[in-house]
Scaffold this active site. Structure first.
Site, PDB file in Angstrom:
ATOM      1  CB  SER A   8      23.658 -32.889 -38.409  1.00  0.00           C
ATOM      2  OG  SER A   8      22.656 -32.414 -39.289  1.00  0.00           O
ATOM      3  CE1 TYR A  49      26.060 -27.957 -38.391  1.00  0.00           C
ATOM      4  CE2 TYR A  49      24.647 -29.139 -39.929  1.00  0.00           C
ATOM      5  CZ  TYR A  49      24.981 -28.796 -38.643  1.00  0.00           C
ATOM      6  OH  TYR A  49      24.248 -29.299 -37.591  1.00  0.00           O
TER       7      TYR A  49
END
Length: 260
Positions: A145, A158
């Site tokens: 990501s 995250y």
């Protein structure tokens, strides 16, 4: 790499990016293994869509945070197809928590996210190593990501898990060659139900509009455009390994996030 008649195992492929990747691979004649943790109905629908395109599709339940599940998932693939050519580590999880809320995350939150986002891909590669090497030409794609590059995203935990995944991608690329290439995809804001549910519809709509306005291409990623990037790496990057491909419409080019 040619993927017609190859076998691709895609974790977390009952919806979103994983489902879009499975369908796109099937369009190119690649047999697919659809993995789910809880959404069996979604997984079966994706498998049916892929079969309608003329390929074989296998559905297997597994939680990638559990090593025994990873090994069983690979074994089920080999029992069905006798080979494994492509592994897409797409399964992921998060906890939505504003970055400034340092009290909002516990040690267990970090560990739970790492188990799926970082340890899971490692366990999958370990379980699949022999099969991938035996195939002669193979590819692993880790779904990272922009959060792992820029320290942004749904939570600090995250972002940290995806940053670790990017570092691990380099390590695995070094040790899995020359038979196996290992690369990562780094989506930015991805349109779809997952983010809308996590952010709430009003905030999601506002951030989507802001992202599009700030992107060089005036658009944000979708599951389908991320799937195209996965396919491109697999079939068009024969000498690329240990790399991270950013898919964000060029929004990272504008530090302010808004075009002028």
């Amino acid at each position: 790499m040619q993927i017609k008649n190859a076998v691709a195992l895609i974790t977390g492929s009952s919806s979103g990016i994983g489902a879009a990747t499975a369908r796109l691979f099937a369009e190119y004649g690649c047999n697919v293994v659809i993995n789910y943790s809880r959404n069996e109905a979604g997984a079966q629908k994706v498998a049916d869509d892929c079969r309608a395109l003329g390929v074989e599709a296998l559905v297997v339940q597994a939680d990638v945070s559990r090593d025994e599940d990873c090994r069983a998932l690979v074994q089920a693939t080999l029992d069905q197809f006798g080979r494994l050519n492509i592994l897409v580590n797409n399964a992921g999880t998060t906890l939505f928590c504003a970055h400034e809320n340092l009290d909002g995350l516990s040690a267990d939150d970090f560990l739970n996210i790492y188990r799926v986002n970082t340890v899971g891909p490692y366990q999958m590669v370990r379980a699949a190593e022999k099969a991938l090497r035996d195939s002669g030409v193979a590819h692993v794609v880790n779904m990272a990501s922009i959060a792992g590059l820029a320290g942004v995203g749904s939570s600090i935990a995250y972002a940290a898990s995806k940053g670790a995944l990017l570092t691990m991608t380099k390590s695995l690329a070094r040790v899995m060659g020359p038979q196996v290439r290992v690369n990562a995809i780094c989506p930015g804001f991805v349109q779809g139900e997952w983010l809308a549910q996590g952010l709430g519809q009003e905030r999601y709509d506002a951030l989507l509009e802001q992202t599009k306005r700030g992107a060089a291409l005036n658009d944000a990623a979708s599951p389908e455009t991320v799937a195209q990037a996965v396919l491109g790496l697999v079939i068009g990057g024969d000498l690329s390994t240990g790399e991270a491909l950013l898919v964000d419409g060029g929004s990272h080019l504008n530090a302010s996030g808004v075009k002028r």
